[in-house]
Design a protein around this motif. Structure first.
Motif, PDB file in Angstrom:
ATOM      1  N   THR A 292      60.893  62.151  61.893  1.00 18.71           N
ATOM      2  CA  THR A 292      60.952  63.935  61.618  1.00 18.71           C
ATOM      3  C   THR A 292      61.821  64.191  60.982  1.00 18.71           C
ATOM      4  OG1 THR A 292      62.124  64.144  63.690  1.00 18.71           O
ATOM      5  CG2 THR A 292      59.970  64.104  63.872  1.00 18.71           C
ATOM      6  N   GLY A 293      63.068  63.309  60.226  1.00 17.28           N
ATOM      7  CA  GLY A 293      63.887  63.498  59.577  1.00 17.28           C
ATOM      8  C   GLY A 293      64.996  64.429  60.294  1.00 17.28           C
ATOM      9  N   SER A 294      64.982  64.369  61.529  1.00 17.87           N
ATOM     10  CA  SER A 294      65.972  64.961  62.620  1.00 17.87           C
ATOM     11  C   SER A 294      66.397  63.939  63.607  1.00 17.87           C
ATOM     12  CB  SER A 294      65.405  66.364  63.101  1.00 17.87           C
ATOM     13  OG  SER A 294      66.093  66.805  64.393  1.00 17.87           O
ATOM     14  N   ALA A 295      67.488  64.538  64.204  1.00 20.08           N
ATOM     15  CA  ALA A 295      68.162  63.443  65.266  1.00 20.08           C
ATOM     16  C   ALA A 295      67.845  64.028  66.579  1.00 20.08           C
ATOM     17  CB  ALA A 295      69.501  62.925  65.080  1.00 20.08           C
ATOM     18  N   ALA A 296      67.210  65.167  66.587  1.00 23.64           N
ATOM     19  CA  ALA A 296      67.036  65.738  68.133  1.00 23.64           C
ATOM     20  C   ALA A 296      66.270  64.948  68.892  1.00 23.64           C
ATOM     21  CB  ALA A 296      66.234  67.136  67.768  1.00 23.64           C
ATOM     22  N   ALA A 297      65.432  64.215  68.758  1.00 23.84           N
ATOM     23  CA  ALA A 297      64.543  63.383  69.672  1.00 23.84           C
ATOM     24  C   ALA A 297      65.402  62.281  70.273  1.00 23.84           C
ATOM     25  CB  ALA A 297      63.518  62.562  68.897  1.00 23.84           C
ATOM     26  N   ALA A 298      66.768  62.100  69.814  1.00 30.39           N
ATOM     27  CA  ALA A 298      67.485  61.054  70.355  1.00 30.39           C
ATOM     28  C   ALA A 298      68.416  61.819  71.508  1.00 30.39           C
ATOM     29  CB  ALA A 298      68.424  60.350  69.289  1.00 30.39           C
ATOM     30  N   ALA A 299      68.275  63.046  71.298  1.00 26.58           N
ATOM     31  CA  ALA A 299      68.991  63.836  72.571  1.00 26.58           C
ATOM     32  C   ALA A 299      68.000  64.186  73.792  1.00 26.58           C
ATOM     33  CB  ALA A 299      69.684  64.914  71.854  1.00 26.58           C
ATOM     34  N   ILE A 300      66.815  63.992  73.731  1.00 25.06           N
ATOM     35  CA  ILE A 300      65.725  64.309  74.520  1.00 25.06           C
ATOM     36  C   ILE A 300      66.172  63.604  75.975  1.00 25.06           C
ATOM     37  CG2 ILE A 300      63.454  64.469  75.531  1.00 25.06           C
ATOM     38  CD1 ILE A 300      62.659  64.686  72.397  1.00 25.06           C
ATOM     39  N   PRO A 301      66.217  64.279  76.962  1.00 27.23           N
ATOM     40  CA  PRO A 301      66.743  63.730  78.228  1.00 27.23           C
ATOM     41  C   PRO A 301      65.776  62.855  78.729  1.00 27.23           C
ATOM     42  CG  PRO A 301      66.260  66.164  78.665  1.00 27.23           C
ATOM     43  CD  PRO A 301      66.220  65.907  77.238  1.00 27.23           C
ATOM     44  N   LEU A 302      65.973  61.923  79.648  1.00 26.35           N
ATOM     45  CA  LEU A 302      65.293  60.724  80.022  1.00 26.35           C
ATOM     46  C   LEU A 302      63.957  61.424  80.956  1.00 26.35           C
ATOM     47  CD1 LEU A 302      64.685  57.706  80.543  1.00 26.35           C
ATOM     48  CD2 LEU A 302      66.243  57.843  82.665  1.00 26.35           C
ATOM     49  N   GLU A 303      64.526  62.337  81.708  1.00 25.29           N
ATOM     50  CA  GLU A 303      63.355  63.046  82.719  1.00 25.29           C
ATOM     51  C   GLU A 303      62.422  63.921  81.912  1.00 25.29           C
ATOM     52  OE1 GLU A 303      67.043  65.553  82.444  1.00 25.29           O
ATOM     53  OE2 GLU A 303      66.503  63.382  82.785  1.00 25.29           O
ATOM     54  N   ALA A 304      62.722  64.194  80.605  1.00 24.65           N
ATOM     55  CA  ALA A 304      61.673  65.135  79.888  1.00 24.65           C
ATOM     56  C   ALA A 304      60.668  64.423  79.405  1.00 24.65           C
ATOM     57  CB  ALA A 304      62.544  65.956  78.943  1.00 24.65           C
TER      58      ALA A 304
END
Length: 683
Positions: free
Chosen positions: A524-536
């Motif tokens: 996606t060109g964004s690093a936000a997915a790396a911060a999604i919590p494990l339980e989500a």
């Protein structure tokens, strides 16, 4: 806070030396006394020593005064330079303190997600934002006076130098700070005003915690970059961003004219490309590009996830697919929720898609929901699915009964997978021929051609097992749009598996939770997915056609919903496979039908041959008159005798299984024209 700096002591003028009158008269008086005593005129020459001594004393005094004046001037210049250095140091210290206390938008955007100073302000505290950099009172005072009438002061221009130093010390370039709770309205050219508004909104979102306020944003493409905002998000048809919560209410609006601003905007900023004016002050505006603002919002989303903030009105933990609307047109599907249901169309937004996500992130559930959402309300004449699962085949088990599903390729049947892949090449050629017959440039202009969606789970594993497939998928990606073939490629490590040649044609990018920022950026060109919590599970970052990224929740297709979907499609004819069924273990002779080019006589039917690259099962025949002798080679129990008997029955000749008997048969009177024998030779 005021800083006091002492000015240098004013320069002084050295006192003029007194005239040595007695020293000058002594030689004259002595010469006159000697002349009176000796009556010798030559002694009067000593009288000249008086003027000489006087002139020498005067010259020495002037030189001494010049030296003293030069030393005094140098002393004053050095002390003035030291005072200027102290002023510069004090200004630098004051600027650094202001920058630390009031960081601008770019400094806020550069904060890491785990910054401990974020969202620590009291609910009723001012929401300070930086509009730009402009002149501010420095709080530095210079102590000391400079007598303007002193000749030494006038000679050195000390008054003017001190005035310049006072002016430089009185003002510094620092952040122009306002309280956003007063409401900020930006007036000016829309692109410039929007850029300044982005910087202000980013600062406000960084100051107000997601669980302390909700955001009301314009339903406009200009504000699409706010999709990942961790605050509860509501879109309305307006041109103002509002953050409203307990003890805080902030309005940031943009208008062509100040009269069009909401009445909540008590601070009006007149924006221009290089300057901004607010309350009689001018500053260099602090603006952000859309990409910078989007990255800052994604950092805030990661910070909220890192802090474990779960806000009311945010993304739900679970969404049922049967609760979402059924979309029509193209290959539109609704299987994501971002405050409201999200529509994705492989035809319009694709033509292909890439999905990233680590184990346990919800990839398989997302793919099943996506397929089910596309199949709902569409016939098998409109769309069919080829499912590829290189982790055993269990992922797509709930979809096997769907009439739209043409089959599942797995790593458990390597030969079957290779056979199906060879047939895909032929499928492209078949579709090209159908378009050519109808004189159509693409599937949109053709009739009777169903779209084919190829869904690949664990694309990286498939390429590892069958590396030559990458070229085929690049070809499918390049030609798929016009031929109606669409790819959905899913993998755990997209940065390694999906190369640029494939990504270039993937307009839909979805990244569930990944463990590496590079994998998130690759999709996606964004690093936000790396911060999604494990339980989500099912939480994902979505980017369509290079637009802004959005945080969404993928729906779950329950077994009951899938069962209803399968039952609803049961009345439809099953979609034809893009490959023929594999050869049966036993083929009856009647199934071998020679083609029209085989001739009418002397044709021996031998069997069937699988030609996956041509998407057909072809008959194998022997025409003795045209093809000449036939040699069948095989080992023990390979079927040589059965083949010989099959041929003998069709030719009406005996089967000879010994070499000596073959010779007798050939030399016997009235021998038949054809003789069948078996061979024990091995290939």
């Amino acid at each position: 806070m005021q800083t006091r700096i002492d000015l240098p002591r004013p320069p002084t003028e050295p006192e003029p030396a007194s005239f040595p009158l007695l020293a000058s008269l002594a030689p004259v008086l002595g010469a006159v006394a000697l002349w009176l005593l000796l009556q010798t005129p030559t002694v009067l020459v000593f009288a000249l020593l008086g003027p000489v001594i006087a002139l020498a004393s005067m010259g020495d005094g002037r030189r001494t005064r010049r030296r003293r004046r030069a030393r005094e001037a140098e002393r004053w210049r050095v002390e003035l330079s030291e005072a200027a250095d102290r002023v510069d140091a004090a200004l630098d210290e004051r600027r650094a303190a202001l920058a630390a206390a009031h960081p601008d938008a770019r400094a806020v955007a550069a904060r890491p997600p785990h910054d401990p100073h974020r969202w620590r302000a009291a609910p009723d505290a001012p929401v300070h934002v930086v509009l730009g950099i402009g002149p501010l009172p420095s709080g530095i005072a210079l102590e000391g006076a400079m007598p303007a009438t002193d000749p030494a002061v006038q000679r050195l221009g000390a008054v003017e130098a001190v005035d310049r130093l006072r002016s430089a010390a009185a003002v510094l370039e620092g952040p122009i700070v306002v309280d956003a709770r007063e409401g900020i309205g930006l007036v000016g050219p829309r692109p410039v005003a929007i850029a300044l508004a982005r910087a202000i909104v980013v600062q406000v979102a960084d100051a107000v915690a997601p669980d302390a306020a909700e955001a009301i944003v314009p339903d406009s493409p200009a504000w699409a970059w706010l999709a990942a905002l961790p605050h509860p998000l509501h879109r309305e048809p307006c041109d103002a961003v509002r953050l409203v919560g307990d003890g805080v209410e902030v309005t940031v609006a943009v208008a062509e004219d100040a009269a069009a601003l909401p009445r909540e905007c008590r601070i009006v900023v007149h924006a221009a490309l290089d300057r901004a004016h607010v309350g009689g002050r001018s500053c260099m505006p602090s603006a952000l590009t859309e990409r910078e603002a989007e990255a800052a919002i994604e950092t805030l989303a990661a910070a909220a996830a890192h802090a474990g903030i779960r806000r009311a009105g945010g993304l739900p933990d679970r969404v049922e697919l049967d609760a979402l609307p059924v979309a029509t047109g193209g290959l539109t599907a609704v299987f994501l929720v971002e405050g409201a249901p999200v529509e994705l169309d492989l035809v319009r937004d694709g033509p292909h898609a890439v999905v990233g996500g680590t184990t346990g992130s919800g990839k398989s559930e997302l793919l099943i929901a996506w397929v089910a959402a596309i199949a709902a309300g569409r016939s098998t004449a409109e769309v069919s699915f080829l499912l590829v699962d290189f982790k055993g085949g269990a992922s797509f088990a709930p979809l096997l009964g769907l009439a739209h599903c043409v089959g599942v390729m797995t790593d458990l049947d390597r030969s079957g997978a290779l056979r199906a892949i060879e047939s895909l090449k032929a499928e492209l050629r078949r579709r090209e021929q159908l378009l050519a017959v109808q004189a159509a440039r693409s599937i949109e202009e053709a009739q009777g051609i169903a779209r084919l969606v190829i869904v690949v789970d664990e694309f990286a594993a498939m390429l590892h097992e069958l590396p030559d497939l990458h070229r085929l998928f690049v070809d499918l990606a390049a030609r798929g749009r016009s031929l109606g073939v669409h790819l959905v490629l899913c993998t755990q490590r997209p940065a390694e598996a999906v190369r640029d040649s494939l990504l270039a044609n993937c307009g839909i990018r979805i990244s569930l939770r990944v463990t590496d920022e590079h994998d998130a950026m690759a999709v996606t060109g964004s690093a936000a997915a790396a911060a999604i919590p494990l339980e989500a599970r099912g939480r994902c970052v979505v980017r369509v056609s290079g637009g802004a990224t959005r945080m969404a929740q993928a729906a779950i297709a329950s077994p009951e919903h899938l069962a209803l979907l399968v039952a609803a499609a049961a009345q439809q004819p099953r979609a034809p496979r893009p490959w023929r069924e594999p050869l049966a273990r036993a083929v009856p002779l009647t199934a071998v039908k020679p083609g029209p080019d085989a001739g009418d006589a002397g044709v021996v039917r031998l069997g069937l041959v699988d030609r996956p690259a041509e998407q057909r099962i072809a008959p194998v025949v022997w025409r003795p008159a045209l093809d000449g002798p036939l040699l069948a080679v095989g080992g023990a129990a390979s079927g040589r005798s059965s083949l010989a008997e099959l041929i003998a029955v069709q030719l009406g000749t005996p089967v000879i299984d010994r070499e000596d008997a073959l010779w007798d048969a050939l030399t016997a009177p009235g021998r038949s024209s054809s003789t069948t024998s078996t061979s024990s030779s091995r290939a």
